[in-house]
Design an enzyme around this catalytic site. Structure first.
Site, PDB file in Angstrom:
ATOM      1  N   ASN A   1     -32.923  50.656  98.630  1.00  0.00           N
ATOM      2  CA  ASN A   1     -32.578  50.635 100.058  1.00  0.00           C
ATOM      3  C   ASN A   1     -31.343  49.772 100.334  1.00  0.00           C
ATOM      4  O   ASN A   1     -31.116  49.365 101.472  1.00  0.00           O
ATOM      5  CB  ASN A   1     -33.776  50.200 100.916  1.00  0.00           C
ATOM      6  CG  ASN A   1     -34.312  48.826 100.529  1.00  0.00           C
ATOM      7  OD1 ASN A   1     -33.667  48.094  99.770  1.00  0.00           O
ATOM      8  ND2 ASN A   1     -35.469  48.470 101.039  1.00  0.00           N
TER       9      ASN A   1
ATOM     10  N   ARG B   1     -32.756  37.339 104.439  1.00  0.00           N
ATOM     11  CA  ARG B   1     -34.090  36.797 104.696  1.00  0.00           C
ATOM     12  C   ARG B   1     -34.004  35.778 105.826  1.00  0.00           C
ATOM     13  O   ARG B   1     -33.093  34.941 105.852  1.00  0.00           O
ATOM     14  CB  ARG B   1     -34.665  36.105 103.450  1.00  0.00           C
ATOM     15  CG  ARG B   1     -35.164  37.060 102.373  1.00  0.00           C
ATOM     16  CD  ARG B   1     -36.359  37.908 102.843  1.00  0.00           C
ATOM     17  NE  ARG B   1     -36.795  38.856 101.839  1.00  0.00           N
ATOM     18  CZ  ARG B   1     -36.492  40.157 101.840  1.00  0.00           C
ATOM     19  NH1 ARG B   1     -35.752  40.686 102.792  1.00  0.00           N
ATOM     20  NH2 ARG B   1     -36.979  40.947 100.909  1.00  0.00           N
TER      21      ARG B   1
ATOM     22  N   GLN C   1     -43.295  36.981 108.792  1.00  0.00           N
ATOM     23  CA  GLN C   1     -43.340  38.370 109.249  1.00  0.00           C
ATOM     24  C   GLN C   1     -44.765  38.889 109.179  1.00  0.00           C
ATOM     25  O   GLN C   1     -45.399  38.699 108.143  1.00  0.00           O
ATOM     26  CB  GLN C   1     -42.407  39.229 108.389  1.00  0.00           C
ATOM     27  CG  GLN C   1     -40.950  38.895 108.650  1.00  0.00           C
ATOM     28  CD  GLN C   1     -39.956  39.840 107.994  1.00  0.00           C
ATOM     29  OE1 GLN C   1     -38.765  39.690 108.167  1.00  0.00           O
ATOM     30  NE2 GLN C   1     -40.415  40.799 107.239  1.00  0.00           N
TER      31      GLN C   1
HETATM   32  P1  NDP Z   1     -28.215  41.389  94.568  1.00  0.00           P
HETATM   33  O1  NDP Z   1     -29.023  40.620  93.595  1.00  0.00           O
HETATM   34  O2  NDP Z   1     -27.502  42.613  94.135  1.00  0.00           O
HETATM   35  O3  NDP Z   1     -27.126  40.435  95.232  1.00  0.00           O
HETATM   36  C1  NDP Z   1     -27.363  39.153  95.626  1.00  0.00           C
HETATM   37  C2  NDP Z   1     -26.089  38.389  95.399  1.00  0.00           C
HETATM   38  O4  NDP Z   1     -26.238  37.082  95.930  1.00  0.00           O
HETATM   39  C3  NDP Z   1     -25.760  38.275  93.909  1.00  0.00           C
HETATM   40  O5  NDP Z   1     -24.426  38.664  93.724  1.00  0.00           O
HETATM   41  C4  NDP Z   1     -25.989  36.809  93.645  1.00  0.00           C
HETATM   42  O6  NDP Z   1     -25.111  36.246  92.736  1.00  0.00           O
HETATM   43  C5  NDP Z   1     -25.673  36.203  94.993  1.00  0.00           C
HETATM   44  N1  NDP Z   1     -26.207  34.870  95.176  1.00  0.00           N
HETATM   45  C6  NDP Z   1     -27.258  34.270  94.574  1.00  0.00           C
HETATM   46  N2  NDP Z   1     -27.388  33.023  95.035  1.00  0.00           N
HETATM   47  C7  NDP Z   1     -26.402  32.835  95.938  1.00  0.00           C
HETATM   48  C8  NDP Z   1     -26.013  31.744  96.755  1.00  0.00           C
HETATM   49  N3  NDP Z   1     -26.679  30.597  96.729  1.00  0.00           N
HETATM   50  N4  NDP Z   1     -24.937  31.894  97.579  1.00  0.00           N
HETATM   51  C9  NDP Z   1     -24.258  33.070  97.588  1.00  0.00           C
HETATM   52  N5  NDP Z   1     -24.584  34.138  96.844  1.00  0.00           N
HETATM   53  C10 NDP Z   1     -25.653  34.010  96.027  1.00  0.00           C
HETATM   54  O7  NDP Z   1     -29.185  41.707  95.768  1.00  0.00           O
HETATM   55  P2  NDP Z   1     -28.996  42.767  96.939  1.00  0.00           P
HETATM   56  O8  NDP Z   1     -27.592  42.766  97.391  1.00  0.00           O
HETATM   57  O9  NDP Z   1     -29.628  44.053  96.565  1.00  0.00           O
HETATM   58  O10 NDP Z   1     -29.931  42.113  98.024  1.00  0.00           O
HETATM   59  C11 NDP Z   1     -29.637  40.823  98.552  1.00  0.00           C
HETATM   60  C12 NDP Z   1     -30.812  40.355  99.380  1.00  0.00           C
HETATM   61  O11 NDP Z   1     -30.939  41.180 100.518  1.00  0.00           O
HETATM   62  C13 NDP Z   1     -32.184  40.487  98.673  1.00  0.00           C
HETATM   63  O12 NDP Z   1     -32.456  39.390  97.858  1.00  0.00           O
HETATM   64  C14 NDP Z   1     -33.117  40.557  99.823  1.00  0.00           C
HETATM   65  O13 NDP Z   1     -33.476  39.244 100.215  1.00  0.00           O
HETATM   66  C15 NDP Z   1     -32.288  41.174 100.927  1.00  0.00           C
HETATM   67  N6  NDP Z   1     -32.723  42.547 101.227  1.00  0.00           N
HETATM   68  C16 NDP Z   1     -33.104  42.820 102.504  1.00  0.00           C
HETATM   69  C17 NDP Z   1     -33.562  44.078 102.830  1.00  0.00           C
HETATM   70  C18 NDP Z   1     -33.922  44.427 104.233  1.00  0.00           C
HETATM   71  O14 NDP Z   1     -34.661  45.388 104.437  1.00  0.00           O
HETATM   72  N7  NDP Z   1     -33.423  43.710 105.246  1.00  0.00           N
HETATM   73  C19 NDP Z   1     -33.725  45.125 101.809  1.00  0.00           C
HETATM   74  C20 NDP Z   1     -33.150  44.770 100.532  1.00  0.00           C
HETATM   75  C21 NDP Z   1     -32.742  43.501 100.243  1.00  0.00           C
HETATM   76  P3  NDP Z   1     -25.087  36.506  91.172  1.00  0.00           P
HETATM   77  O15 NDP Z   1     -26.125  37.526  90.844  1.00  0.00           O
HETATM   78  O16 NDP Z   1     -23.680  36.963  90.962  1.00  0.00           O
HETATM   79  O17 NDP Z   1     -25.379  35.193  90.569  1.00  0.00           O
END
Ligand code: NDP
Length: 386
Positions: free
Chosen positions: A148, A286, A315
């Protein structure tokens, strides 16, 4: 025989099944990074486009699970010591939950779940599971990575546009019979030329940047891992090595970082004070990334011109949650990742993970968050245990 305990959000108050607005959803078989969409074996227990994320939809899992001799319990009753969830947890082998209506798997609940082997998130984001406690108990945590992500990216883009252009109050004036153009436009701007900065440029963050590129914004990002030089050039991205330097220059800030202990509440008064006055903050990651009351204070003082998204803590949000009534907000319940289009993909992914689990086959690494006592697969990249 295994017992599968599945927690889903309640059916529509207007009745189940709903009258569908459309007859189909486009089929997406490959995601932008080349990962294939879920490939479960055999028949799906639903027609893509149906409402399967609520209790009566059962993610379409009943036929498959019962044909294998398993027991499926589906409920939305998840909170409080006497909930259906707590009553069935002690002898559940598998728990399925969704971030939209999370069954919080706290250390206390994990201690009671003596038989639990798999905690499966039908969606993305497994922070409702205490990952450390799950790892210590040898419970596998998996989610349907990418299912999603684009759905959420679309919602974030919509929210940014709605906030900056003052869409929601203007719509309300129209609904109420008014024609108050001056009232509507007194807070309405173009996003063209603004600076958009995302904290987190993973699957969703990057998809948002790609979608905003044609709007002629200046695109900035912070992420612990820098994107490739080619990608930065293609999208014209400016990289920041700290979140502080990004928020200092951004007109619109987007949160797309996972929630884990050290990101919890990091958007607090001190951090918000570093934003440009009149910034917009979009959060579809989140709710608990933000200090709840600091967001309210920033909107009331004008430090933030708007806040929007779909994620809250806890939630469902209680009726008196201040984000329901704070000024200049564009909040929805947690819906961005549960469109009918997204449901078809995360339900198919849930089925694929269950089939692999029961057949003793490996679960795709991109779906793994915790396995064999530690962070694994996607979890090892995106989460920290402290
Ligand atoms: P990804 O894992 O693809 O991306 C998350 C990114 O955040 C990664 O690039 C990671 O870095 C980076 N990251 C980790 N820690 C930090 C930090 N402290 N500061 C900045 N960046 C950081 O996840 P998605 O993009 O798929 O999803 C992100 C979040 O969105 C999920 O964890 C979830 O909480 C939320 N989500 C919400 C949904 C909704 O329905 N509203 C549905 C799906 C997801 P790296 O891996 O490069 O270390």
């Amino acid at each position: 025989m295994s017992k599968i305990l599945c927690v889903l959000y309640p059916d529509p108050v207007s009745g189940f099944p709903p009258v569908y607005a459309r007859d189909d959803v486009p089929e997406i078989s490959v995601y932008p990074n080349g990962q294939t969409a879920p490939t479960p074996e055999g028949e799906l227990g639903f027609k893509p486009g149906e409402l399967i994320g609520s209790v009566s939809g059962e993610l379409g899992l009943r036929k498959y699970l019962e044909s294998q001799g398993h027991e499926l319990i589906v409920t939305s009753d998840k909170d409080g010591a006497d909930s259906m969830f707590d009553r069935h947890l002690p002898d559940a082998d598998v728990v399925i939950s969704q971030p939209f209506w999370p069954a919080y798997l706290t250390p206390e609940r994990i201690a009671k779940a003596k038989k639990l082997k798999l905690a499966l998130t039908a969606g993305i984001g497994s922070d409702h599971v205490d990952l450390k406690a799950a790892a210590e108990r040898g419970i596998t945590v998996a989610e349907v990575t990418f299912s999603n992500s684009i759905s959420v990216a679309e919602h974030a883009v919509m929210t940014a546009l709605a906030l900056v252009r003052n869409y929601l109050p203007s719509h309300q004036f129209a609904n109420n019979g008014g024609w108050n153009i001056a009232d509507c436009v007194a807070r309405s701007y173009d996003i063209e030329g603004m600076t958009f900065g995302t904290l987190g440029a993973g699957r969703i963050g990057l998809a948002i940047l790609r979608r905003l590129k044609p709007f002629d914004l200046k695109l900035h990002y912070y992420d612990p891992h820098r994107l490739s030089a080619d990608l930065e050039k293609e999208l014209g991205l400016t990289y920041h090595s700290t979140p502080e330097s990004l928020v200092k220059v951004s007109d619109i800030v987007n949160l797309q970082t996972p929630l884990y202990p050290s990101t919890t509440g990091f958007v607090n008064d001190a951090f918000l004070a570093k934003f440009k006055r009149g910034s917009y903050l979009v959060n579809t990651a989140r709710g608990a990334l933000c200090d709840r009351d600091a967001i309210v204070r920033a909107l009331e003082s004008g430090q933030l011109a708007g806040y929007g998204g779909d994620v809250w803590f806890p939630q469902p949000a209680p009726i008196d949650h201040p984000w329901r009534r704070m000024p200049n907000q564009g909040m929805t319940p947690h819906i961005s990742g549960s469109s009918l289009s997204a449901q078809a993909r995360y339900a198919a992914g849930t089925l694929e993970i269950l089939q692999n689990f029961f057949d003793g086959k490996p679960i795709r690494p991109e779906y793994l968050i915790v396995d064999a006592g530690n962070l694994a697969g996607t979890g090892a990249n995106s989460y920290k245990l402290s």
